[in-house]
Design a protein around this motif. Structure first.
Motif, short mmCIF file in Angstrom:
data_model
loop_
_atom_site.label_atom_id
_atom_site.label_comp_id
_atom_site.label_asym_id
_atom_site.label_seq_id
_atom_site.Cartn_x
_atom_site.Cartn_y
_atom_site.Cartn_z
N GLY A 124 0.89 -1.07 -0.11
CA GLY A 124 0.15 0.11 0.05
C GLY A 124 0.80 1.16 -0.14
N MET A 125 0.27 2.36 -0.69
CA MET A 125 0.96 3.58 -0.36
C MET A 125 0.08 4.60 -0.13
N TRP A 126 0.53 5.79 0.30
CA TRP A 126 -0.35 6.96 0.85
C TRP A 126 0.53 8.14 1.11
N TRP A 127 -0.17 9.30 1.00
CA TRP A 127 0.53 10.65 1.03
C TRP A 127 -0.24 11.09 2.49
N ALA A 128 0.77 11.89 3.43
CA ALA A 128 0.37 12.60 4.54
C ALA A 128 1.27 13.80 4.86
N GLU A 129 0.52 14.90 4.82
CA GLU A 129 1.17 16.09 5.23
C GLU A 129 2.29 16.18 4.25
N GLY A 130 2.14 15.74 3.13
CA GLY A 130 3.11 16.29 2.08
C GLY A 130 4.34 14.90 1.76
N HIS A 131 3.94 14.11 2.40
CA HIS A 131 5.19 12.97 2.38
C HIS A 131 4.31 11.80 1.95
N ARG A 132 5.32 11.04 1.16
CA ARG A 132 4.78 9.43 0.61
C ARG A 132 5.27 8.38 1.78
N PHE A 133 4.42 7.59 1.87
CA PHE A 133 4.60 6.51 2.74
C PHE A 133 4.00 5.35 2.11
N VAL A 134 4.73 4.14 2.50
CA VAL A 134 4.35 2.85 1.76
C VAL A 134 4.44 1.88 3.10
N SER A 135 3.55 0.85 2.75
CA SER A 135 3.52 -0.42 3.55
C SER A 135 4.31 -1.72 3.09
N TRP A 136 5.49 -1.69 3.55
CA TRP A 136 6.34 -2.81 2.49
C TRP A 136 5.76 -4.16 3.17
N THR A 137 5.93 -5.16 2.45
CA THR A 137 5.71 -6.41 2.60
C THR A 137 6.71 -7.03 3.74
N ALA A 138 6.46 -8.21 4.50
CA ALA A 138 7.35 -8.79 5.56
C ALA A 138 8.72 -8.92 4.96
N PRO A 139 8.84 -9.72 3.68
CA PRO A 139 10.23 -10.02 3.16
C PRO A 139 11.10 -8.75 2.89
N SER A 140 10.34 -7.54 2.36
CA SER A 140 10.96 -6.40 2.15
C SER A 140 11.40 -5.79 3.34
N ILE A 141 10.63 -5.86 4.42
CA ILE A 141 10.83 -5.26 5.78
C ILE A 141 12.21 -5.70 6.15
N GLU A 142 12.19 -7.15 6.20
CA GLU A 142 13.47 -7.85 6.66
C GLU A 142 14.76 -7.38 5.90
N ALA A 143 14.71 -7.33 4.30
CA ALA A 143 15.73 -6.97 3.69
C ALA A 143 16.15 -5.49 3.80
N ILE A 144 15.20 -4.71 4.05
CA ILE A 144 15.54 -3.05 4.39
C ILE A 144 16.28 -3.16 5.75
N LYS A 145 15.74 -3.86 6.82
CA LYS A 145 16.42 -3.66 8.00
C LYS A 145 17.73 -4.24 7.94
N ASN A 146 18.13 -5.23 7.22
CA ASN A 146 19.24 -5.94 7.21
C ASN A 146 20.31 -5.08 6.34
N THR A 147 19.82 -4.28 5.32
CA THR A 147 20.79 -3.19 4.61
C THR A 147 21.04 -2.03 5.46
N LYS A 148 20.08 -1.59 6.31
CA LYS A 148 20.23 -0.58 6.79
C LYS A 148 21.52 -0.88 8.30
N GLU A 149 21.43 -2.01 8.68
CA GLU A 149 22.26 -2.30 9.80
C GLU A 149 23.70 -2.62 9.16
N ALA A 150 23.72 -3.10 7.89
CA ALA A 150 25.09 -3.49 7.39
C ALA A 150 25.69 -2.28 6.86
#
Length: 289
Positions: A6-32
């Motif tokens: 899902g994707m939505w806009w709030a107060e001029g910013h774009r937000f998305v709801s990532w799927t569970a596998p994507s959340i894990e990949a994003i978290k691991n990338t940030k930590e790395a």
């Protein structure tokens, strides 16, 4: 491949709801990226882990205002929405970030960019604050290079930053260098969120009013936000005890970590009174111990 549900806009910013596998990949990338410490983010940027956050930023500035009385405070216009993907890709590639991590970052930027504009980044994602810090790292380096015998100093939190200088000439030189770097980064200064002048005029920064000869206190904008959020809580059914707790925790956050710099004469009763007046409530001003 990163995906979202899902994707939505709030107060001029774009937000998305990532799927569970994507959340894990994003978290691991940030930590790395954080572990690898590339690209290098200097201590001048306080919004990344271990760099002190808002409180270090305001304490840092307050401690230097007497010696560096000429200041310029800026904010980037529509920062997340105008970040150029090619610029960020160049920064992380030049820093020798491993290709696997670069690929995730590129997807993090490109997948929500449904119109293929090549610009913008989602807000709220765990990678966004780190990438936002990295994007402006060339500005950190450029201003730090101007330091001569501590005649110029600088601090940044996300896209909100202050340049301090001993003389007006040094400040103008630093501002000119800032504009050069921002042009290269394809960014613009917000026309309204800026201050250039003597520190004795007082300056709002990160929710505080900064003055070389006064204690730190919440800015008018911060107080207005307190009252507005309390009003919304009240409209959604919060009773007076809930509102009091909200004011109490808000006051605790503003005074914690400041030590002797916090104004000892400003009690939370003052802010409670402002809240009940703003909400039109008939409640006692005195806060019980």
């Amino acid at each position: 491949m990163l995906t979202y549900s899902g994707m939505w806009w709030a107060e001029g910013h774009r937000f998305v709801s990532w799927t569970a596998p994507s959340i894990e990949a994003i978290k691991n990338t940030k930590e790395a990226i954080e572990v690898a410490r590339v690209p290098r983010i200097t201590r001048s940027c306080t919004n990344v882990r271990g760099h002190g956050g808002v409180k270090r930023g305001v304490v840092f500035v307050h401690a230097r205002l007497r010696a560096l009385p000429f200041i310029a405070r800026f904010d980037i216009r529509s920062y997340y929405e105008t970040m150029d993907h090619s610029v960020l890709n160049r920064i992380i590639t030049d820093a020798l970030v491993p290709p696997k991590l670069v690929s995730v970052v590129q997807e993090y930027l490109a997948v929500p960019d449904v119109r293929s504009t090549g610009r913008g980044m989602v807000a709220g994602g765990s990678l966004s604050p780190l990438l936002g810090a990295i994007y402006l790292s060339p500005l950190d380096t450029a201003i730090e290079d101007l330091r001569e015998h501590c005649d110029v100093d600088y601090i940044r939190y996300a896209d909100d930053f202050i340049i301090m200088a001993r003389t007006r000439f040094l400040l103008r030189r630093a501002i000119a260098r800032m504009h050069q770097v921002l042009t290269d980064l394809r960014l613009q200064i917000h026309p309204d969120k800026r201050f250039i002048g003597r520190a004795e005029r007082g300056c709002d920064f990160l929710g505080f009013v900064l003055h070389p000869h006064r204690h730190l206190e919440p800015s008018p904008v911060s107080i207005q936000r307190l009252c507005e959020r309390a009003r919304r809580l009240h409209e959604h059914g919060a009773d007076h005890q809930r509102l009091r707790r909200y004011v109490h925790h808000w006051h605790l956050w503003f005074t914690s970590g400041l030590g002797h710099l916090a104004d000892p004469t400003t009690h939370e009763t003052r802010y409670w009174q402002l809240v009940i007046e703003h909400c039109g409530l008939d409640l006692p001003v005195h806060l019980p111990a």
